[in-house]
Design a protein around this motif. Structure first.
Motif, PDB file in Angstrom:
ATOM      1  N   ASN A   1       0.799  -1.232   0.000  1.00 35.07           N
ATOM      2  CA  ASN A   1       0.000   0.000   0.000  1.00 35.07           C
ATOM      3  C   ASN A   1       0.829   1.277   0.000  1.00 35.07           C
ATOM      4  OD1 ASN A   1      -2.948   0.113  -0.211  1.00 35.07           O
ATOM      5  ND2 ASN A   1      -2.786   1.698   1.370  1.00 35.07           N
ATOM      6  N   THR A   2       2.074   1.173  -0.397  1.00 34.06           N
ATOM      7  CA  THR A   2       2.876   2.374  -0.611  1.00 34.06           C
ATOM      8  C   THR A   2       3.132   2.514  -2.114  1.00 34.06           C
ATOM      9  OG1 THR A   2       5.041   1.291  -0.460  1.00 34.06           O
ATOM     10  CG2 THR A   2       4.043   2.046   1.612  1.00 34.06           C
ATOM     11  N   PRO A   3       3.488   3.737  -2.544  1.00 34.87           N
ATOM     12  CA  PRO A   3       3.777   4.892  -1.714  1.00 34.87           C
ATOM     13  C   PRO A   3       2.517   5.650  -1.292  1.00 34.87           C
ATOM     14  CG  PRO A   3       4.155   5.432  -4.020  1.00 34.87           C
ATOM     15  CD  PRO A   3       3.821   3.972  -3.974  1.00 34.87           C
ATOM     16  N   ALA A   4       2.597   6.226  -0.083  1.00 35.04           N
ATOM     17  CA  ALA A   4       1.589   7.182   0.346  1.00 35.04           C
ATOM     18  C   ALA A   4       1.876   8.521  -0.326  1.00 35.04           C
ATOM     19  CB  ALA A   4       1.639   7.334   1.864  1.00 35.04           C
ATOM     20  N   VAL A   5       0.877   9.385  -0.359  1.00 38.78           N
ATOM     21  CA  VAL A   5       1.051  10.751  -0.844  1.00 38.78           C
ATOM     22  C   VAL A   5       1.395  11.623   0.358  1.00 38.78           C
ATOM     23  CG1 VAL A   5      -0.060  12.726  -1.952  1.00 38.78           C
ATOM     24  CG2 VAL A   5      -0.555  10.395  -2.746  1.00 38.78           C
ATOM     25  N   ILE A   6       2.516  12.348   0.269  1.00 39.17           N
ATOM     26  CA  ILE A   6       3.006  13.128   1.408  1.00 39.17           C
ATOM     27  C   ILE A   6       3.072  14.605   1.040  1.00 39.17           C
ATOM     28  CG2 ILE A   6       4.916  13.492   3.032  1.00 39.17           C
ATOM     29  CD1 ILE A   6       5.738  10.560   2.500  1.00 39.17           C
ATOM     30  N   TYR A   7       2.454  15.421   1.870  1.00 42.14           N
ATOM     31  CA  TYR A   7       2.585  16.880   1.783  1.00 42.14           C
ATOM     32  C   TYR A   7       3.297  17.343   3.050  1.00 42.14           C
ATOM     33  CZ  TYR A   7      -1.009  16.538  -1.847  1.00 42.14           C
ATOM     34  OH  TYR A   7      -1.714  16.217  -2.974  1.00 42.14           O
ATOM     35  N   MET A   8       4.391  18.069   2.871  1.00 41.51           N
ATOM     36  CA  MET A   8       5.179  18.481   4.029  1.00 41.51           C
ATOM     37  C   MET A   8       5.320  19.997   4.052  1.00 41.51           C
ATOM     38  SD  MET A   8       8.941  17.092   5.317  1.00 41.51           S
ATOM     39  CE  MET A   8       8.483  15.424   4.853  1.00 41.51           C
ATOM     40  N   ASP A   9       4.943  20.604   5.170  1.00 47.31           N
ATOM     41  CA  ASP A   9       5.058  22.049   5.354  1.00 47.31           C
ATOM     42  C   ASP A   9       5.987  22.347   6.519  1.00 47.31           C
ATOM     43  OD1 ASP A   9       3.261  22.729   3.326  1.00 47.31           O
ATOM     44  OD2 ASP A   9       1.528  22.611   4.667  1.00 47.31           O
ATOM     45  N   ILE A  10       6.774  23.400   6.369  1.00 52.05           N
ATOM     46  CA  ILE A  10       7.600  23.896   7.466  1.00 52.05           C
ATOM     47  C   ILE A  10       6.840  25.027   8.147  1.00 52.05           C
ATOM     48  CG2 ILE A  10       9.816  24.897   8.129  1.00 52.05           C
ATOM     49  CD1 ILE A  10      10.011  22.073   6.962  1.00 52.05           C
ATOM     50  N   VAL A  11       6.660  24.895   9.457  1.00 50.65           N
ATOM     51  CA  VAL A  11       5.895  25.883  10.220  1.00 50.65           C
ATOM     52  C   VAL A  11       6.737  26.348  11.409  1.00 50.65           C
ATOM     53  CG1 VAL A  11       3.693  24.883   9.533  1.00 50.65           C
ATOM     54  CG2 VAL A  11       4.792  24.076  11.615  1.00 50.65           C
ATOM     55  N   ASP A  12       6.233  27.315  12.141  1.00 55.30           N
ATOM     56  CA  ASP A  12       6.925  27.783  13.336  1.00 55.30           C
ATOM     57  C   ASP A  12       6.885  26.711  14.434  1.00 55.30           C
ATOM     58  OD1 ASP A  12       7.356  30.202  12.085  1.00 55.30           O
ATOM     59  OD2 ASP A  12       5.623  31.183  13.010  1.00 55.30           O
ATOM     60  N   GLY A  13       7.844  26.793  15.367  1.00 58.10           N
ATOM     61  CA  GLY A  13       7.787  25.937  16.553  1.00 58.10           C
ATOM     62  C   GLY A  13       8.692  24.733  16.499  1.00 58.10           C
ATOM     63  N   ASP A  14       8.505  23.840  17.489  1.00 56.30           N
ATOM     64  CA  ASP A  14       9.363  22.662  17.630  1.00 56.30           C
ATOM     65  C   ASP A  14       8.539  21.380  17.742  1.00 56.30           C
ATOM     66  OD1 ASP A  14       8.272  22.903  20.153  1.00 56.30           O
ATOM     67  OD2 ASP A  14      10.185  22.887  21.227  1.00 56.30           O
ATOM     68  N   GLN A  15       7.358  21.385  17.119  1.00 58.24           N
ATOM     69  CA  GLN A  15       6.521  20.198  17.133  1.00 58.24           C
ATOM     70  C   GLN A  15       6.334  19.659  15.718  1.00 58.24           C
ATOM     71  OE1 GLN A  15       2.937  21.662  19.156  1.00 58.24           O
ATOM     72  NE2 GLN A  15       3.588  20.624  21.011  1.00 58.24           N
ATOM     73  N   VAL A  16       5.921  18.418  15.670  1.00 59.97           N
ATOM     74  CA  VAL A  16       5.583  17.780  14.394  1.00 59.97           C
ATOM     75  C   VAL A  16       4.131  17.335  14.474  1.00 59.97           C
ATOM     76  CG1 VAL A  16       6.027  15.834  12.854  1.00 59.97           C
ATOM     77  CG2 VAL A  16       7.938  17.012  13.950  1.00 59.97           C
ATOM     78  N   GLU A  17       3.323  17.824  13.550  1.00 60.46           N
ATOM     79  CA  GLU A  17       1.918  17.423  13.488  1.00 60.46           C
ATOM     80  C   GLU A  17       1.721  16.503  12.290  1.00 60.46           C
ATOM     81  OE1 GLU A  17      -1.835  20.006  14.152  1.00 60.46           O
ATOM     82  OE2 GLU A  17      -1.578  19.903  11.976  1.00 60.46           O
ATOM     83  N   ILE A  18       1.155  15.348  12.566  1.00 60.97           N
ATOM     84  CA  ILE A  18       0.848  14.373  11.526  1.00 60.97           C
ATOM     85  C   ILE A  18      -0.662  14.346  11.356  1.00 60.97           C
ATOM     86  CG2 ILE A  18       1.083  11.980  10.752  1.00 60.97           C
ATOM     87  CD1 ILE A  18       3.243  11.684  13.006  1.00 60.97           C
ATOM     88  N   GLU A  19      -1.124  14.698  10.176  1.00 59.42           N
ATOM     89  CA  GLU A  19      -2.545  14.598   9.859  1.00 59.42           C
ATOM     90  C   GLU A  19      -2.660  13.627   8.695  1.00 59.42           C
ATOM     91  OE1 GLU A  19      -6.230  17.525  10.383  1.00 59.42           O
ATOM     92  OE2 GLU A  19      -4.502  18.367   9.343  1.00 59.42           O
ATOM     93  N   LEU A  20      -3.483  12.623   8.861  1.00 60.49           N
ATOM     94  CA  LEU A  20      -3.440  11.479   7.960  1.00 60.49           C
ATOM     95  C   LEU A  20      -4.845  11.047   7.586  1.00 60.49           C
ATOM     96  CD1 LEU A  20      -1.167   8.390   8.553  1.00 60.49           C
ATOM     97  CD2 LEU A  20      -3.625   8.071   8.404  1.00 60.49           C
ATOM     98  N   SER A  21      -5.006  10.651   6.343  1.00 61.46           N
ATOM     99  CA  SER A  21      -6.272  10.048   5.927  1.00 61.46           C
ATOM    100  C   SER A  21      -5.985   8.835   5.055  1.00 61.46           C
ATOM    101  CB  SER A  21      -7.148  11.051   5.168  1.00 61.46           C
ATOM    102  OG  SER A  21      -6.613  11.326   3.894  1.00 61.46           O
TER     103      SER A  21
END
Length: 282
Positions: free
Chosen positions: A125-145
């Motif tokens: 079931n790969t490859p997944a489609v990945i969108y990556m944004d650089i944002v402020d701060g020191d966290q990583v948010e994963i939003e997945l569907s």
């Protein structure tokens, strides 16, 4: 100060998330399903929603997929600029998380290696489609569907003229829902992207489908548009699973972005009654 995050953390999170969203409704969508079962007035619509609720209960209890189409994975990764990934490639970690999740969860693997010529199943079931944004701060948010293609195939993109305005946007969205009919496994969640460019409008629409339905657009004008579109969709009486009824859509989420003076791009990404999505912050 840079914050170090091991890519293995992301891999493990993705592995867990792809399994969970295939076995359990997201809480916001499940609440919509319950509310729809209470509101629906037609006998066939009520019975259909009762079956969907029973299916969701069995899937969660027995740890089996809600739907046989366990989808293609889309990941929105928002990386704080003060984060440093360690232990390998972040993109490969995401792909490995998808592989692990689909293998461990006995989920159907539906991705083919080439869209046109060599349509050979990749078997993980790969490859997944990945969108990556650089944002402020020191966290990583994963939003997945995990997007099934019964609904994905009914999605559309229109390059409207600015003069078509609000009326043109509403007509484009409603036309897409009418054409989707039963094929998108209603009640649907409709993601609408307005603005940007040809490509970015589609990304906005996809982002809209993973926004929790209890989070209206912060701009009151677009929030009103969401409600108006929802009312008009349900007035179509396509109904649960396209069998006629009151509830054709659970919700409409609209995302907007500035665009060129000569354009009004509108994308409609249609999602089924499960609308599998999850969010985790590391």
């Amino acid at each position: 100060m840079m914050r170090a995050i091991q890519v293995k953390q992301v891999q493990n999170a993705v592995c867990t998330m792809v399994q969970k969203i295939n076995y359990q409704y997201p809480s916001d969508i499940y609440a919509c399903l319950q509310a729809a079962a209470d509101k629906e007035t037609t006998p066939i619509g009520k019975e259909t929603l009762r079956i969907l609720l029973e299916n969701s209960r069995l899937a969660a209890e027995k740890h089996i997929p809600i739907c046989q189409d366990t989808g293609m994975v889309i990941v929105f990764l928002r990386v704080g600029q003060d984060v440093h990934f360690e232990g390998g490639s972040i993109r490969e970690a995401i792909q490995q998380g998808v592989r692990d999740g689909y293998e461990q969860g006995y989920l159907r693997k539906s991705v083919v290696s080439d869209p046109l010529f060599d349509r050979i199943n990749t078997k993980d079931n790969t490859p997944a489609v990945i969108y990556m944004d650089i944002v402020d701060g020191d966290q990583v948010e994963i939003e997945l569907s995990s997007k099934g293609f019964g609904s994905e195939n009914m999605s559309v993109l229109k390059m409207l003229k600015p003069a078509q305005g609000l009326t043109g946007v509403k007509e484009a969205v409603l036309e897409a829902v009418k054409n989707a009919g039963p094929n998108a496994c209603p009640p649907m969640v409709i993601g609408v992207g307005i603005g940007g460019t040809f490509d970015y409008a589609a990304v906005l629409a996809k982002k809209a489908t993973v926004r929790p339905v209890n989070e209206p657009n912060p701009d009151p004008r677009y929030a009103q548009l969401e409600q108006e579109l929802l009312n008009e969709m349900n007035a179509l009486h396509i109904g649960p699973q396209g069998l006629k009824g009151d509830i054709t859509a659970f919700h409409v989420n609209v995302e907007q972005y500035p665009t060129h003076i000569a354009g009004l791009p509108v994308a409609v990404n249609i999602s089924c009654h499960i609308t599998r999505h999850a969010r985790e912050v590391l």
